[in-house]
Design an enzyme around this catalytic site. Sequence first.
Site, mmCIF file in Angstrom:
data_model
loop_
_atom_site.group_PDB
_atom_site.id
_atom_site.type_symbol
_atom_site.label_atom_id
_atom_site.label_comp_id
_atom_site.label_asym_id
_atom_site.label_seq_id
_atom_site.Cartn_x
_atom_site.Cartn_y
_atom_site.Cartn_z
ATOM 1 N N GLY A 4 110.477 -24.145 86.307
ATOM 2 C CA GLY A 4 110.469 -22.655 85.790
ATOM 3 C C GLY A 4 111.351 -22.111 85.016
ATOM 4 N N ARG B 33 108.120 -23.602 95.325
ATOM 5 C CA ARG B 33 108.902 -23.509 94.109
ATOM 6 C C ARG B 33 110.049 -22.443 93.949
ATOM 7 N NH1 ARG B 33 105.270 -27.249 92.399
ATOM 8 N NH2 ARG B 33 105.682 -28.280 90.798
ATOM 9 N N ARG C 255 103.047 -19.228 83.721
ATOM 10 C CA ARG C 255 102.446 -20.337 83.222
ATOM 11 C C ARG C 255 101.285 -20.708 83.776
ATOM 12 N NH1 ARG C 255 106.787 -25.189 84.489
ATOM 13 N NH2 ARG C 255 105.486 -25.288 86.817
ATOM 14 N N ARG D 102 98.845 -31.671 85.099
ATOM 15 C CA ARG D 102 98.122 -30.439 84.638
ATOM 16 C C ARG D 102 97.520 -30.375 83.373
ATOM 17 N NH1 ARG D 102 104.364 -28.311 85.260
ATOM 18 N NH2 ARG D 102 104.422 -28.076 87.372
#
Length: 210
Positions: A26, A160, A149, A56
């Site tokens: 990120g 994360r 996101r 994704r």
Amino acid sequence: MYLRFISRVFSAMAGPRPVVMSGPSGAGKSTLLKKLLKEFDGVFGFSVSHTTRSPRPGEENGKDYHYVTREVMQAAIAKGEFIENAEFSGNMYGTSKAAVQAVQAKNLICILDIDMQGVNNIKRTDLNPIYVSIQPPSMETLEKRLRDRKTESEESLQKRLRAAKVDMEISKEPGLFDVLIVNDDLDLAYGKLKDALLEEIQKVRDTNKS
Ligand SMILES: Nc1nc2c(ncn2[C@@H]2O[C@H](COP(=O)(O)OP(=O)(O)O)[C@@H](O)[C@H]2O)c(=O)[nH]1
Ligand SMILES: Nc1ncnc2c1ncn2[C@@H]1O[C@H](COP(=O)(O)OP(=O)(O)O)[C@@H](O)[C@H]1O
């Protein structure tokens, strides 16, 4: 020492120095490297990693990653096909020898987007890259960007963020990275990245001209 020097000379002859981009999930690594690949077409090439995570929306097999099963990846690692591999947020990731060779064969600067375990493992190889750390301005901004996101489940997001805390601490270690860029304003961060790579960019342009 002498052998290390010789291998450095040979790896330099193999082509331009690769670039390792690391930093928390990120932080903006993909965003920055995509800008670089677009602006400097014919200078940079992306090392396409293997991963066991699912693609994704918008990601392409063979372009963003090679999407494989754990079994396939483990078998390839056992055969010695990988330069490095790591477990991140419940999935396997790794850089194959073929991924780097494919870029270097075209005399391009090879960009690797890898996590901190990857950085430590690459340090034990003869790749001799420029190490760039991309950092977020704060944990709060990082969390906001990751949420916006919209690619992660809550569980994956928390994993994360936990990894990011560790990453942000370790990255401060002097000498670990050649360049540390805080990605606050995107254009400013991109400018700093280009400045850091200018010498290598020029070398490739000069070589490919002659
Ligand atoms: N060690 C290693 N890390 C990788 C590799 N490919 C990607 N990563 C890292 O794996 C982490 C997760 O990547 P990804 O699932 O694409 O999520 P994102 O970073 O949130 O976009 C990031 O820190 C990447 O830099 C690889 O080949 N080796
Ligand atoms: N400087 C920035 N300002 C605001 N948003 C950003 C900036 N850089 C990246 N982003 C956004 O933050 C999110 C994470 O960036 P991304 O490039 O996917 O990070 P990484 O590859 O390091 O995981 C993306 O949605 C991206 O569009």
